[in-house]
Scaffold this active site. Sequence first.
Site, PDB file in Angstrom:
ATOM      1  N   ARG A 129      -5.015   7.791   3.138  1.00 32.32           N
ATOM      2  CA  ARG A 129      -6.232   7.395   3.862  1.00 32.32           C
ATOM      3  C   ARG A 129      -6.258   8.097   5.214  1.00 32.32           C
ATOM      4  O   ARG A 129      -6.403   9.311   5.237  1.00 32.32           O
ATOM      5  CB  ARG A 129      -6.320   5.878   4.008  1.00 32.32           C
ATOM      6  CG  ARG A 129      -7.751   5.385   4.162  1.00 32.32           C
ATOM      7  CD  ARG A 129      -7.844   3.892   4.212  1.00 32.32           C
ATOM      8  NE  ARG A 129      -7.596   3.280   2.927  1.00 32.32           N
ATOM      9  CZ  ARG A 129      -8.532   3.023   2.023  1.00 32.32           C
ATOM     10  NH1 ARG A 129      -9.775   3.335   2.264  1.00 32.32           N
ATOM     11  NH2 ARG A 129      -8.239   2.451   0.880  1.00 32.32           N
TER      12      ARG A 129
ATOM     13  N   ASP B 194       0.130   3.843   1.444  1.00 34.72           N
ATOM     14  CA  ASP B 194      -0.179   4.602   2.663  1.00 34.72           C
ATOM     15  C   ASP B 194       0.841   4.408   3.795  1.00 34.72           C
ATOM     16  O   ASP B 194       0.890   5.214   4.720  1.00 34.72           O
ATOM     17  CB  ASP B 194      -1.565   4.220   3.201  1.00 34.72           C
ATOM     18  CG  ASP B 194      -2.670   4.478   2.192  1.00 34.72           C
ATOM     19  OD1 ASP B 194      -2.462   5.292   1.282  1.00 34.72           O
ATOM     20  OD2 ASP B 194      -3.740   3.852   2.316  1.00 34.72           O
TER      21      ASP B 194
ATOM     22  N   THR C 218       0.855  -1.192   0.000  1.00 33.20           N
ATOM     23  CA  THR C 218       0.000   0.000   0.000  1.00 33.20           C
ATOM     24  C   THR C 218       0.888   1.239   0.000  1.00 33.20           C
ATOM     25  O   THR C 218       1.923   1.252   0.684  1.00 33.20           O
ATOM     26  CB  THR C 218      -0.945   0.057   1.222  1.00 33.20           C
ATOM     27  OG1 THR C 218      -1.500   1.379   1.332  1.00 33.20           O
ATOM     28  CG2 THR C 218      -0.244  -0.257   2.531  1.00 33.20           C
TER      29      THR C 218
HETATM   30  O1  F6P Z   1      -5.062   2.718   0.263  1.00 34.87           O
HETATM   31  C1  F6P Z   1      -4.511   3.290  -0.869  1.00 34.87           C
HETATM   32  C2  F6P Z   1      -5.318   4.466  -1.331  1.00 34.87           C
HETATM   33  O2  F6P Z   1      -4.684   5.026  -2.472  1.00 34.87           O
HETATM   34  C3  F6P Z   1      -5.547   5.547  -0.271  1.00 34.87           C
HETATM   35  O3  F6P Z   1      -4.436   6.391  -0.098  1.00 34.87           O
HETATM   36  C4  F6P Z   1      -6.765   6.251  -0.824  1.00 34.87           C
HETATM   37  O4  F6P Z   1      -7.494   6.876   0.202  1.00 34.87           O
HETATM   38  C5  F6P Z   1      -7.542   5.122  -1.431  1.00 34.87           C
HETATM   39  O5  F6P Z   1      -6.618   4.074  -1.695  1.00 34.87           O
HETATM   40  C6  F6P Z   1      -8.269   5.461  -2.703  1.00 34.87           C
HETATM   41  O6  F6P Z   1      -9.010   4.357  -3.093  1.00 34.87           O
HETATM   42  P1  F6P Z   1      -9.700   4.211  -4.513  1.00 34.87           P
HETATM   43  O7  F6P Z   1      -8.641   3.924  -5.534  1.00 34.87           O
HETATM   44  O8  F6P Z   1     -10.641   3.076  -4.350  1.00 34.87           O
HETATM   45  O9  F6P Z   1     -10.372   5.512  -4.816  1.00 34.87           O
END
Ligand code: F6P
Length: 326
Positions: free
Chosen positions: A175, A131, A129
């Site tokens: 996140r 994050d 990830t």
């Molecule tokens: O967990 C990785 C992430 O990129 C976070 O930083 C972000 O909040 C989320 O996923 C976004 O998710 P999606 O691609 O489903 O919009």
Amino acid sequence: MGVIKCIGILTSGGDAPGMNAAIRAVTRAAIYNGLKVKGIYRGYKGLVTGEIKEFKSQDVSNIIQLGGTILKTARCQEFMTYEGRQVAYDNMKKEEIDALVVIGGDGSLTGARIFAQEFDVPCIGLPGTIDNDLYGTDTTIGYDTALNTILDAVDKIRDTATSHERLFFVEVMGRDAGFLALNGAIASGAEAAIIPECSTEVDQLEEFIKNGFRKSKNSSIVLVAESEITGGAMHLAERVKNEFPEYDVRVTILGHLQRGGSPSAHDRILASRLGAASIDAIMEDQRNVMIGIEHDQIVYIPFSKAIKKDKPINKDLVNVLKELSI
Ligand code: F6P
């Protein structure tokens, strides 16, 4: 569960640069150790729908440098139900997969933990990830590359911020964690970072306006971690516009470009080490652990700890940023 002869590998949740390097490492290390490997497509969804293919060594050639994930990824609603997990388990049996390696973030590892408990399936997790919010590993696969992408972007924004003497709020992902924002701010020479970890302690925006922007700077860049706690860059910009109408404020939301790109050397090496270690763990009969690297050593962290324990921000870094942005 008897002797492990075949492992399944999947990527799940948000993609992260370096996931392909991890897929390659898991596949090659498994084959090297005499195990069969099956790639499961679209995360847990592929386990439910049976989108599964055997991987040979050459199936993972020329992917170490690629962003994204060749296995695709998804957030699977069906796997969140017991019935969905039962179908996934039946497919695993049908495909003769004895153990799973799951590459993903906390949601993906939570899924692995529940599945492992309910069906007595050995599951090994790899932290994938951008994050960096998993406890028990210094960094997660994708974090370093995303950080470098942020630097590229902020360096460019600085050119225009300086020329126009503007205050920029740059929103980055994470996140509910502020690692990208805080370290991105230090590495890009930004004036401040607004992060969820500090939000209950002080009004970070007010502090910045008083100490940073007002005193000496004509232009400023503030990195804002996306999160309900910080309110995001738009919200902060609106506040400044209302309270300090004399400032020329702009907002840039970096968004999903932070998830793309060729993985950095750090992420490739991290993914390769973690991938190889996941097979060692399986051969040592470990189960339901995430593999991490702490202080350059491979460590096994129980899923419960990796997911549940909050990975702390190093508060020294907050002070470094403050000191260096005078
Ligand atoms: O967990 C990785 C992430 O990129 C976070 O930083 C972000 O909040 C989320 O996923 C976004 O998710 P999606 O691609 O489903 O919009």
